[in-house]
Design an enzyme around this catalytic site. Sequence first.
Site, PDB file in Angstrom:
ATOM      1  N   ARG A 123       0.621  -1.163   0.004  1.00  0.00           N
ATOM      2  CA  ARG A 123       0.002  -0.149   0.200  1.00  0.00           C
ATOM      3  C   ARG A 123       0.932   1.176  -0.046  1.00  0.00           C
ATOM      4  O   ARG A 123       0.273   2.285   0.008  1.00  0.00           O
ATOM      5  CB  ARG A 123      -0.961  -0.123   1.273  1.00  0.00           C
ATOM      6  CG  ARG A 123      -1.983  -1.232   1.100  1.00  0.00           C
ATOM      7  CD  ARG A 123      -2.763  -0.992   2.537  1.00  0.00           C
ATOM      8  NE  ARG A 123      -3.729  -0.281   2.658  1.00  0.00           N
ATOM      9  CZ  ARG A 123      -4.856  -0.581   2.441  1.00  0.00           C
ATOM     10  NH1 ARG A 123      -5.620  -1.674   2.027  1.00  0.00           N
ATOM     11  NH2 ARG A 123      -5.911   0.346   2.531  1.00  0.00           N
ATOM     12  N   TYR A 170       0.738   4.154  -2.586  1.00  0.00           N
ATOM     13  CA  TYR A 170      -0.215   5.081  -2.420  1.00  0.00           C
ATOM     14  C   TYR A 170      -0.295   5.981  -1.152  1.00  0.00           C
ATOM     15  O   TYR A 170      -0.158   6.974  -1.266  1.00  0.00           O
ATOM     16  CB  TYR A 170      -1.755   4.208  -2.286  1.00  0.00           C
ATOM     17  CG  TYR A 170      -3.000   5.209  -2.116  1.00  0.00           C
ATOM     18  CD1 TYR A 170      -3.429   5.852  -3.308  1.00  0.00           C
ATOM     19  CD2 TYR A 170      -3.665   5.209  -0.870  1.00  0.00           C
ATOM     20  CE1 TYR A 170      -4.534   6.572  -3.246  1.00  0.00           C
ATOM     21  CE2 TYR A 170      -4.829   5.998  -1.114  1.00  0.00           C
ATOM     22  CZ  TYR A 170      -5.190   6.688  -1.946  1.00  0.00           C
ATOM     23  OH  TYR A 170      -6.543   7.376  -2.015  1.00  0.00           O
ATOM     24  N   GLY A 230       2.932   8.050  -1.129  1.00  0.00           N
ATOM     25  CA  GLY A 230       2.936   9.155  -2.362  1.00  0.00           C
ATOM     26  C   GLY A 230       2.009  10.219  -1.817  1.00  0.00           C
ATOM     27  O   GLY A 230       2.366  11.600  -1.979  1.00  0.00           O
ATOM     28  N   GLY A 256     -13.510  -9.828   9.110  1.00  0.00           N
ATOM     29  CA  GLY A 256     -14.583  -8.909   8.879  1.00  0.00           C
ATOM     30  C   GLY A 256     -14.811  -8.082  10.021  1.00  0.00           C
ATOM     31  O   GLY A 256     -15.728  -7.138   9.955  1.00  0.00           O
TER      32      GLY A 256
HETATM   33  P1  NAD Z   1     -11.001   7.303  -8.979  1.00  0.00           P
HETATM   34  O1  NAD Z   1     -10.133   6.443  -9.220  1.00  0.00           O
HETATM   35  O2  NAD Z   1     -12.584   7.264  -9.343  1.00  0.00           O
HETATM   36  O3  NAD Z   1     -10.715   8.919  -9.573  1.00  0.00           O
HETATM   37  C1  NAD Z   1      -9.260   9.308  -9.926  1.00  0.00           C
HETATM   38  C2  NAD Z   1      -9.338   9.707 -11.134  1.00  0.00           C
HETATM   39  O4  NAD Z   1      -7.824  10.156 -11.317  1.00  0.00           O
HETATM   40  C3  NAD Z   1      -9.681   8.754 -12.401  1.00  0.00           C
HETATM   41  O5  NAD Z   1     -10.513   9.534 -13.150  1.00  0.00           O
HETATM   42  C4  NAD Z   1      -8.284   8.720 -12.891  1.00  0.00           C
HETATM   43  O6  NAD Z   1      -8.394   8.230 -14.338  1.00  0.00           O
HETATM   44  C5  NAD Z   1      -7.595   9.761 -12.858  1.00  0.00           C
HETATM   45  N1  NAD Z   1      -6.139   9.640 -12.668  1.00  0.00           N
HETATM   46  C6  NAD Z   1      -5.290   8.887 -12.282  1.00  0.00           C
HETATM   47  N2  NAD Z   1      -4.015   9.103 -12.557  1.00  0.00           N
HETATM   48  C7  NAD Z   1      -3.907  10.013 -13.358  1.00  0.00           C
HETATM   49  C8  NAD Z   1      -2.965  10.823 -13.946  1.00  0.00           C
HETATM   50  N3  NAD Z   1      -1.779  10.503 -13.912  1.00  0.00           N
HETATM   51  N4  NAD Z   1      -3.271  11.767 -14.700  1.00  0.00           N
HETATM   52  C9  NAD Z   1      -4.453  12.364 -14.526  1.00  0.00           C
HETATM   53  N5  NAD Z   1      -5.765  11.630 -14.167  1.00  0.00           N
HETATM   54  C10 NAD Z   1      -5.314  10.587 -13.454  1.00  0.00           C
HETATM   55  O7  NAD Z   1     -10.959   7.530  -7.262  1.00  0.00           O
HETATM   56  P2  NAD Z   1     -12.072   8.517  -6.405  1.00  0.00           P
HETATM   57  O8  NAD Z   1     -12.407   7.846  -5.473  1.00  0.00           O
HETATM   58  O9  NAD Z   1     -12.720   9.519  -7.242  1.00  0.00           O
HETATM   59  O10 NAD Z   1     -10.671   9.233  -5.807  1.00  0.00           O
HETATM   60  C11 NAD Z   1     -10.367  10.877  -6.055  1.00  0.00           C
HETATM   61  C12 NAD Z   1      -9.397  11.191  -5.502  1.00  0.00           C
HETATM   62  O11 NAD Z   1      -9.804  11.255  -3.922  1.00  0.00           O
HETATM   63  C13 NAD Z   1      -8.053  10.423  -5.434  1.00  0.00           C
HETATM   64  O12 NAD Z   1      -7.050  11.322  -5.149  1.00  0.00           O
HETATM   65  C14 NAD Z   1      -7.865   9.562  -4.192  1.00  0.00           C
HETATM   66  O13 NAD Z   1      -6.663   9.347  -3.855  1.00  0.00           O
HETATM   67  C15 NAD Z   1      -8.832  10.579  -3.212  1.00  0.00           C
HETATM   68  N6  NAD Z   1      -9.566   9.659  -2.138  1.00  0.00           N
HETATM   69  C16 NAD Z   1     -10.722   8.976  -2.342  1.00  0.00           C
HETATM   70  C17 NAD Z   1     -11.245   8.329  -1.358  1.00  0.00           C
HETATM   71  C18 NAD Z   1     -12.570   7.437  -1.611  1.00  0.00           C
HETATM   72  O14 NAD Z   1     -12.965   6.816  -0.868  1.00  0.00           O
HETATM   73  N7  NAD Z   1     -13.133   7.724  -2.821  1.00  0.00           N
HETATM   74  C19 NAD Z   1     -10.686   8.152  -0.037  1.00  0.00           C
HETATM   75  C20 NAD Z   1      -9.466   8.759   0.140  1.00  0.00           C
HETATM   76  C21 NAD Z   1      -9.135   9.575  -0.925  1.00  0.00           C
HETATM   77  N1  UDP Z   2     -12.698  -5.654   1.790  1.00  0.00           N
HETATM   78  C1  UDP Z   2     -13.275  -7.119   1.732  1.00  0.00           C
HETATM   79  N2  UDP Z   2     -13.836  -7.565   0.684  1.00  0.00           N
HETATM   80  C2  UDP Z   2     -13.689  -6.962  -0.318  1.00  0.00           C
HETATM   81  C3  UDP Z   2     -12.993  -5.867  -0.683  1.00  0.00           C
HETATM   82  C4  UDP Z   2     -12.489  -5.370   0.505  1.00  0.00           C
HETATM   83  O1  UDP Z   2     -13.553  -7.528   3.053  1.00  0.00           O
HETATM   84  O2  UDP Z   2     -14.395  -7.424  -1.411  1.00  0.00           O
HETATM   85  C5  UDP Z   2     -12.144  -5.087   2.908  1.00  0.00           C
HETATM   86  C6  UDP Z   2     -10.726  -4.624   2.792  1.00  0.00           C
HETATM   87  O3  UDP Z   2      -9.975  -5.938   3.092  1.00  0.00           O
HETATM   88  C7  UDP Z   2     -10.551  -3.709   3.956  1.00  0.00           C
HETATM   89  C8  UDP Z   2     -11.953  -2.906   3.719  1.00  0.00           C
HETATM   90  O4  UDP Z   2     -12.660  -3.957   3.113  1.00  0.00           O
HETATM   91  O5  UDP Z   2     -10.460  -4.211   5.043  1.00  0.00           O
HETATM   92  C9  UDP Z   2     -12.134  -1.538   2.894  1.00  0.00           C
HETATM   93  O6  UDP Z   2     -11.391  -1.791   1.657  1.00  0.00           O
HETATM   94  P1  UDP Z   2     -11.408  -0.840   0.399  1.00  0.00           P
HETATM   95  O7  UDP Z   2     -10.258  -1.625  -0.686  1.00  0.00           O
HETATM   96  O8  UDP Z   2     -12.653  -0.568   0.026  1.00  0.00           O
HETATM   97  O9  UDP Z   2     -10.518   0.459   1.213  1.00  0.00           O
HETATM   98  P2  UDP Z   2      -9.227   0.862   1.795  1.00  0.00           P
HETATM   99  O10 UDP Z   2      -8.813  -0.714   2.526  1.00  0.00           O
HETATM  100  O11 UDP Z   2      -8.513   1.240   1.175  1.00  0.00           O
HETATM  101  O12 UDP Z   2      -9.858   1.481   3.216  1.00  0.00           O
END
Ligand code: NAD
Ligand code: UDP
Length: 325
Positions: A151, A154, A157, A216
């Site tokens: 992980r 991510y 980064g 879970g």
């Molecule tokens: P998503 O994957 O749907 O959206 C990310 C978008 O970024 C996509 O459209 C993808 O094509 C684009 N992208 C990826 N690499 C790129 C690049 N090099 N140049 C241009 N575009 C690029 O994910 P999301 O859930 O919409 O997440 C959006 C942002 O929010 C992300 O930065 C993610 O890390 C952050 N975030 C989301 C969540 C969540 O639960 N959804 C939680 C924490 C952080």
């Molecule tokens: N998870 C799960 N079954 C799935 C996908 C995810 O039990 O089919 C679990 C995963 O191991 C984690 C939680 O759900 O504990 C959330 O996972 P997700 O990938 O949505 O987000 P993140 O771990 O990045 O919060």
Amino acid sequence: MNDTDIINPTSKRVLVTGGAGFLGSHLCDRLVEAGHDVLCIDNYFTGRRGNVSHLLDAPNFELMRHDVTFPLYVEVDEIYNLACPASPIHYQHDPVQTTKTSVHGAINMLGLAKRLDAKIMQASTSEVYGDPDIHPQPETYWGNVNPIGMRSCYDEGKRCAETLFFDYHRQHKLRIKVARIFNTYGPRMHPHDGRVVSNFIMQALKNEDITIFGDGQQTRSFCYCDELVEAFIRLMETSDDVTGPINTGNPGEFSMLELAQTVIELTGTKSKIVHKPLPQDDPKQRQPDIALAKKHLNWEPKVPLREGLVPTIAYFENLVKAGIA
Ligand code: NAD
Ligand code: UDP
């Protein structure tokens, strides 16, 4: 002057990176509706043009294919930097590119903001806390992150991107905003992104086994997408001294077992729960302390998980019926 000045003199030119993704597309909806001149850029790695196709006819919306790891020369007033794959299977697919997207992407967008004196918001993440040993997580907690695991591309980064944001703020007086987003769900999530909400719903709709990783008992706190986007917009509007980082998420905390049971109940599926191995470094618990968001944004999520799952399930149901997923 931009096209929308004629209609709305308070309109701004706003860049949304990753705007064709799940959260980015909802943010574009809100900004276009508010009359801003929106430039959406995306390389379509995990996003889809279909997420924003309904906006293409709007005179104040523009879509551009662009990868944020390369410099971008445009003129805007505000930047929302969302570009980055967010689901573990997507960001682990090409981990080097994930780190480049977070780090080079941040450098490029901060450089753009510096040249334009634009305000810039970073979509950071609860992953900066890693597998937290403080619960719930306040912004003052520095985290427990493995720097060399699956992980890390991510987590580290995003941590480095935060560092860059604060160094540009200190060194170049840039106006920055950092939102630490906790798990967010809703329509337009990618049906095959492997995130737990989309996975469980897709499995339930297809009467396939619902795969719980580990026992879970691990927890996450789930926020409905519309409420999260509201927090982004409020954060961008705060005064310059509010930089964040600010936790944005719904403190309602659920185990993955509870989530699976709720999805089973709401879909009426015949699916059975099965257990699979827990992925490496999977955080055991997650819950945002949102005191700062309440104070600075006057924001608190209201949509309970059970309620937000209803339109989310309907969205995936339509995809399945249309044969798209
Ligand atoms: P998503 O994957 O749907 O959206 C990310 C978008 O970024 C996509 O459209 C993808 O094509 C684009 N992208 C990826 N690499 C790129 C690049 N090099 N140049 C241009 N575009 C690029 O994910 P999301 O859930 O919409 O997440 C959006 C942002 O929010 C992300 O930065 C993610 O890390 C952050 N975030 C989301 C969540 C969540 O639960 N959804 C939680 C924490 C952080
Ligand atoms: N998870 C799960 N079954 C799935 C996908 C995810 O039990 O089919 C679990 C995963 O191991 C984690 C939680 O759900 O504990 C959330 O996972 P997700 O990938 O949505 O987000 P993140 O771990 O990045 O919060």
